[in-house]
Design a protein around this motif. Structure first.
Motif, PDB file in Angstrom:
ATOM      1  N   HIS A   1       0.508  11.061  -1.034  1.00 26.29           N
ATOM      2  CA  HIS A   1      -1.006  10.428   0.389  1.00 26.29           C
ATOM      3  C   HIS A   1      -0.918   8.882   1.617  1.00 26.29           C
ATOM      4  O   HIS A   1      -1.660   9.552   2.344  1.00 26.29           O
ATOM      5  CB  HIS A   1      -2.346  10.937  -0.301  1.00 26.29           C
ATOM      6  CG  HIS A   1      -1.955  12.270  -0.102  1.00 26.29           C
ATOM      7  ND1 HIS A   1      -1.126  13.634  -1.209  1.00 26.29           N
ATOM      8  CD2 HIS A   1      -3.210  13.724   0.489  1.00 26.29           C
ATOM      9  CE1 HIS A   1      -0.975  14.572  -0.529  1.00 26.29           C
ATOM     10  NE2 HIS A   1      -2.019  15.666  -0.068  1.00 26.29           N
ATOM     11  N   GLN A   2      -1.542   8.635   0.902  1.00 24.52           N
ATOM     12  CA  GLN A   2      -1.369   6.938   1.080  1.00 24.52           C
ATOM     13  C   GLN A   2      -0.124   6.695   1.945  1.00 24.52           C
ATOM     14  O   GLN A   2      -0.503   5.820   3.018  1.00 24.52           O
ATOM     15  CB  GLN A   2      -1.688   5.812  -0.335  1.00 24.52           C
ATOM     16  CG  GLN A   2      -2.899   6.356  -0.546  1.00 24.52           C
ATOM     17  CD  GLN A   2      -4.118   5.601   0.043  1.00 24.52           C
ATOM     18  OE1 GLN A   2      -3.804   5.125   0.846  1.00 24.52           O
ATOM     19  NE2 GLN A   2      -4.919   6.490  -0.473  1.00 24.52           N
ATOM     20  N   PHE A   3       0.893   6.817   1.448  1.00 21.18           N
ATOM     21  CA  PHE A   3       1.683   6.260   2.152  1.00 21.18           C
ATOM     22  C   PHE A   3       2.305   7.353   3.386  1.00 21.18           C
ATOM     23  O   PHE A   3       2.218   6.641   4.951  1.00 21.18           O
ATOM     24  CB  PHE A   3       3.719   6.869   1.198  1.00 21.18           C
ATOM     25  CG  PHE A   3       4.895   7.133   1.997  1.00 21.18           C
ATOM     26  CD1 PHE A   3       5.402   5.581   2.462  1.00 21.18           C
ATOM     27  CD2 PHE A   3       5.277   8.212   2.817  1.00 21.18           C
ATOM     28  CE1 PHE A   3       6.325   5.395   3.348  1.00 21.18           C
ATOM     29  CE2 PHE A   3       5.987   8.487   3.183  1.00 21.18           C
ATOM     30  CZ  PHE A   3       7.210   6.861   3.937  1.00 21.18           C
TER      31      PHE A   3
ATOM     32  N   GLU B   1       6.135  -9.787  -2.387  1.00 19.10           N
ATOM     33  CA  GLU B   1       5.212 -11.282  -2.736  1.00 19.10           C
ATOM     34  C   GLU B   1       3.807 -11.016  -2.316  1.00 19.10           C
ATOM     35  O   GLU B   1       2.676 -11.321  -2.211  1.00 19.10           O
ATOM     36  CB  GLU B   1       5.698 -12.135  -2.421  1.00 19.10           C
ATOM     37  CG  GLU B   1       7.251 -12.281  -3.628  1.00 19.10           C
ATOM     38  CD  GLU B   1       8.028 -13.612  -3.353  1.00 19.10           C
ATOM     39  OE1 GLU B   1       7.519 -14.597  -2.506  1.00 19.10           O
ATOM     40  OE2 GLU B   1       8.768 -14.175  -4.562  1.00 19.10           O
ATOM     41  N   ARG B   2       4.441 -10.219  -0.309  1.00 21.62           N
ATOM     42  CA  ARG B   2       2.885 -10.886   0.140  1.00 21.62           C
ATOM     43  C   ARG B   2       2.484  -8.934  -0.031  1.00 21.62           C
ATOM     44  O   ARG B   2       1.420  -9.047   0.716  1.00 21.62           O
ATOM     45  CB  ARG B   2       3.157 -10.647   1.851  1.00 21.62           C
ATOM     46  CG  ARG B   2       4.161 -11.815   1.863  1.00 21.62           C
ATOM     47  CD  ARG B   2       4.801 -12.078   3.290  1.00 21.62           C
ATOM     48  NE  ARG B   2       6.120 -11.467   3.092  1.00 21.62           N
ATOM     49  CZ  ARG B   2       7.023 -11.579   4.339  1.00 21.62           C
ATOM     50  NH1 ARG B   2       6.562 -12.619   5.666  1.00 21.62           N
ATOM     51  NH2 ARG B   2       7.843 -11.075   4.201  1.00 21.62           N
ATOM     52  N   HIS B   3       2.985  -8.222  -0.505  1.00 18.05           N
ATOM     53  CA  HIS B   3       2.515  -6.544  -0.067  1.00 18.05           C
ATOM     54  C   HIS B   3       2.119  -6.439  -1.027  1.00 18.05           C
ATOM     55  O   HIS B   3       2.477  -5.011  -1.215  1.00 18.05           O
ATOM     56  CB  HIS B   3       3.178  -5.835   1.164  1.00 18.05           C
ATOM     57  CG  HIS B   3       3.003  -6.990   2.398  1.00 18.05           C
ATOM     58  ND1 HIS B   3       1.610  -6.376   3.531  1.00 18.05           N
ATOM     59  CD2 HIS B   3       4.063  -7.642   3.216  1.00 18.05           C
ATOM     60  CE1 HIS B   3       1.976  -7.666   4.373  1.00 18.05           C
ATOM     61  NE2 HIS B   3       3.919  -8.038   4.162  1.00 18.05           N
ATOM     62  N   ARG B   4       2.033  -6.418  -2.843  1.00 17.42           N
ATOM     63  CA  ARG B   4       2.484  -5.869  -3.464  1.00 17.42           C
ATOM     64  C   ARG B   4       1.595  -4.914  -4.173  1.00 17.42           C
ATOM     65  O   ARG B   4       1.215  -3.220  -3.806  1.00 17.42           O
ATOM     66  CB  ARG B   4       1.606  -7.185  -4.296  1.00 17.42           C
ATOM     67  CG  ARG B   4       1.651  -5.820  -5.985  1.00 17.42           C
ATOM     68  CD  ARG B   4       1.638  -7.472  -7.408  1.00 17.42           C
ATOM     69  NE  ARG B   4       2.723  -7.873  -7.441  1.00 17.42           N
ATOM     70  CZ  ARG B   4       3.836  -6.870  -8.313  1.00 17.42           C
ATOM     71  NH1 ARG B   4       2.613  -6.374  -9.256  1.00 17.42           N
ATOM     72  NH2 ARG B   4       5.431  -8.124  -8.767  1.00 17.42           N
ATOM     73  N   ASP B   5      -0.026  -4.771  -3.355  1.00 19.20           N
ATOM     74  CA  ASP B   5      -0.943  -3.685  -3.777  1.00 19.20           C
ATOM     75  C   ASP B   5      -0.739  -2.964  -2.836  1.00 19.20           C
ATOM     76  O   ASP B   5      -0.563  -1.766  -2.763  1.00 19.20           O
ATOM     77  CB  ASP B   5      -2.850  -4.531  -2.843  1.00 19.20           C
ATOM     78  CG  ASP B   5      -3.173  -5.818  -3.897  1.00 19.20           C
ATOM     79  OD1 ASP B   5      -2.207  -5.433  -5.100  1.00 19.20           O
ATOM     80  OD2 ASP B   5      -4.202  -5.971  -3.640  1.00 19.20           O
ATOM     81  N   LEU B   6      -0.514  -3.369  -1.126  1.00 19.48           N
ATOM     82  CA  LEU B   6       0.189  -2.211  -0.070  1.00 19.48           C
ATOM     83  C   LEU B   6       1.274  -1.448  -0.662  1.00 19.48           C
ATOM     84  O   LEU B   6       0.849   0.395  -0.952  1.00 19.48           O
ATOM     85  CB  LEU B   6       0.627  -2.735   1.160  1.00 19.48           C
ATOM     86  CG  LEU B   6       0.987  -1.530   2.244  1.00 19.48           C
ATOM     87  CD1 LEU B   6      -0.289  -0.926   2.444  1.00 19.48           C
ATOM     88  CD2 LEU B   6       1.626  -2.441   2.795  1.00 19.48           C
ATOM     89  N   LEU B   7       2.078  -2.051  -1.050  1.00 20.55           N
ATOM     90  CA  LEU B   7       3.191  -1.029  -2.164  1.00 20.55           C
ATOM     91  C   LEU B   7       3.109  -0.192  -3.234  1.00 20.55           C
ATOM     92  O   LEU B   7       3.711   0.927  -2.981  1.00 20.55           O
ATOM     93  CB  LEU B   7       4.853  -1.413  -1.831  1.00 20.55           C
ATOM     94  CG  LEU B   7       4.864  -3.376  -0.559  1.00 20.55           C
ATOM     95  CD1 LEU B   7       6.216  -3.309  -1.013  1.00 20.55           C
ATOM     96  CD2 LEU B   7       5.705  -1.633   0.063  1.00 20.55           C
TER      97      LEU B   7
ATOM     98  N   ASP C   1       0.799  -2.408   8.136  1.00 28.65           N
ATOM     99  CA  ASP C   1       0.816  -1.512   7.087  1.00 28.65           C
ATOM    100  C   ASP C   1       2.344  -0.312   7.192  1.00 28.65           C
ATOM    101  O   ASP C   1       2.790  -0.515   6.133  1.00 28.65           O
ATOM    102  CB  ASP C   1      -0.372  -1.413   6.137  1.00 28.65           C
ATOM    103  CG  ASP C   1      -1.265  -2.674   6.112  1.00 28.65           C
ATOM    104  OD1 ASP C   1      -0.648  -3.756   6.174  1.00 28.65           O
ATOM    105  OD2 ASP C   1      -2.523  -2.384   5.724  1.00 28.65           O
ATOM    106  N   GLY C   2       1.755  -0.562   8.031  1.00 24.29           N
ATOM    107  CA  GLY C   2       2.699   1.268   8.892  1.00 24.29           C
ATOM    108  C   GLY C   2       4.629   0.684   8.667  1.00 24.29           C
ATOM    109  O   GLY C   2       4.937   1.833   8.188  1.00 24.29           O
TER     110      GLY C   2
ATOM    111  N   THR D   1      10.815  -0.280   4.278  1.00 22.23           N
ATOM    112  CA  THR D   1      10.585  -0.070   2.693  1.00 22.23           C
ATOM    113  C   THR D   1      11.135   0.548   2.470  1.00 22.23           C
ATOM    114  O   THR D   1      12.184   1.035   1.499  1.00 22.23           O
ATOM    115  CB  THR D   1       9.233  -0.810   1.641  1.00 22.23           C
ATOM    116  OG1 THR D   1       8.684  -1.968   2.138  1.00 22.23           O
ATOM    117  CG2 THR D   1       9.596  -0.262   0.269  1.00 22.23           C
ATOM    118  N   LEU D   2      10.618   1.920   2.873  1.00 23.53           N
ATOM    119  CA  LEU D   2      11.444   3.608   2.350  1.00 23.53           C
ATOM    120  C   LEU D   2      13.092   2.830   2.714  1.00 23.53           C
ATOM    121  O   LEU D   2      13.817   3.645   2.141  1.00 23.53           O
ATOM    122  CB  LEU D   2      10.635   4.629   2.685  1.00 23.53           C
ATOM    123  CG  LEU D   2      11.392   5.892   2.754  1.00 23.53           C
ATOM    124  CD1 LEU D   2      11.395   6.212   1.663  1.00 23.53           C
ATOM    125  CD2 LEU D   2      10.765   6.795   3.417  1.00 23.53           C
TER     126      LEU D   2
END
Length: 415
Positions: free
Chosen positions: A21-23, A113-119, A66-67, A73-74
């Motif tokens: 859902h977050q994704f 390293e830059r977006h750990r929490d987001l991922l 962020d999107g 990443t996907l």
């Protein structure tokens, strides 16, 4: 692996639905932004408008960024999964594939390293859970999980496209209605506007400015070719026609879909212009400069306005809609077909002036959009909307204001 890393992976596996859902929310923010969705009163509810108005530019920019990160990443995970499968099927490519996979994993490490929490929130921190099954797990689980993410991405992209199209159509019909109302405010209500030299010159100027601005863009060519066709056919009937161009009952009507203007907004859009519908707005101005809209759609009554309920923008409604037969956005009504005729007070002489400033179709790279047909003025023609067309009143120009003597010379030079 560190204890912290092991715990993170366990959290992700236990909360796949929440992470998905977050994704999806990040996909929604990215696609909404990339499709330039600017809500209007007809396309979103008042509650949604307030939500959009309350959103600060900085917050919106971060959501867009962020999107983009989660979608890239996907894509990177999908590429590694394809490499893994490819290596299994074609062992001789193992060395080359290993190098490519190593590069992708290095890129992922930098993003982490830059977006750990987001991922972590989106379930994309651990790439291997999409690729390599843990001991004792179903080997198809990883491909199924990856498929869920890919399907979610595709659903959000389709939803953004549909809402964007609905918004553009609604906005287009609003502009069309507003333009007609503005066109009705004539400065000389007792006198037909297209008999006055100043008004014809203004129409010519509007057309010339539009041609000068958009002719270099192929997206405008179907519309420009259509303009030329209706004028040319009004002046030069097809062989076999029972009427001549000098007969008041000889009338042609141009029918085309509004999407020819709204879809061209993208290719014709100027990055320095904040109005995404600028092209459609100016094209409508050209239409109303010498044509009359035959209203066979009820714009003011909302007959073809596509309603977008607040529920349709909610994530659960979008993600689970396929299980319920699809949401109402996919069941939107067919877009309206627009009909235009030449102004009844414009003379053939002034039509020739208009034809002279329109680009010849031989210089365009697309065919005329829609269809131009001669009307049967003896009765109501169902194929033309069921309305009985009024005859032309000023074909020979007997009501025209006299043009300056040098105007004829200018027309001859242009021709």
């Amino acid at each position: 692996e560190t204890l912290n890393s092991v715990n993170e992976k366990k959290i992700m596996r236990d909360n796949d639905d929440e992470r998905l859902h977050q994704f999806a929310r990040h996909c929604q923010a990215f696609y909404d932004s990339s499709l330039i969705l600017h809500p209007s009163s007809s396309s979103l509810s008042s509650i949604q408008e307030e939500k959009k108005a309350d959103e600060k530019p900085i917050e919106k920019k971060k959501k867009d960024a962020d999107g983009k990160v989660v979608l890239e990443t996907l894509h990177r995970i999908s590429a590694i999964r394809s490499i893994t499968v490819g290596t299994q099927q074609f062992p001789h490519t193992q060395e080359q594939n290993a190098l490519h996979e190593s590069t992708l994993r290095q890129e992922h490490a930098l993003i982490v390293e830059r977006h750990r929490d987001l991922l972590l929130d989106c379930g994309l921190l651990d790439m291997d859970r999409f690729i390599e099954p843990p001991p004792g797990a179903n080997e198809n689980k990883q491909s199924t999980l990856l498929e869920k993410y890919i399907q979610t991405r595709d659903v959000m992209r389709r939803r953004a496209h549909k809402i964007s199209m609905a918004h553009r159509q609604n906005s287009f019909l609003e502009i069309l209605s507003e333009s007609e109302n503005m066109d009705g405010d004539a400065s000389h209500p007792s006198e037909p506007s297209m008999t006055r030299v100043a008004n014809v010159q203004n129409s010519l100027s509007i057309i010339q400015n539009f041609v000068r601005k958009y002719q270099t863009n192929i997206g405008s060519h179907p519309f420009l070719a259509g303009l030329y066709r209706i004028v040319d056919m009004q002046l030069n009937p097809k062989s076999g026609s029972r009427r001549s161009s000098k007969h008041p009952s000889y009338i042609v009507r141009w029918k085309f879909r509004g999407s020819v203007l709204t879809e061209a907004c993208r290719s014709c859009h100027n990055e320095n212009d904040d109005d995404e519908l600028a092209y459609a707005r100016e094209a409508i101005q050209v239409l109303f400069s010498f044509l009359v809209w035959v209203k066979d759609v009820d714009v003011e009554g909302g007959g073809f306005i596509i309603p977008i309920d607040e529920d349709e923008l909610e994530l659960d409604q979008i993600l689970f809609a396929p299980e319920k037969g699809g949401n109402s956005i996919s069941k939107q009504r067919e877009e309206p077909t627009l009909s235009f005729e030449v102004d009844k007070d414009i003379s053939n002489a002034n039509l020739r002036r208009i034809l002279a400033v329109l680009p010849n179709p031989k210089r365009l790279d697309a065919r005329a959009t829609g269809s131009v047909q001669e009307l049967d003025t003896s009765s109501s023609d169902p194929k033309m909307g069921g309305s009985i067309p009024h005859p032309r009143k000023n074909i020979d120009g007997h009501e025209d204001e006299q043009w300056p003597w040098f105007a004829r010379l200018e027309l001859c030079i242009v021709l």
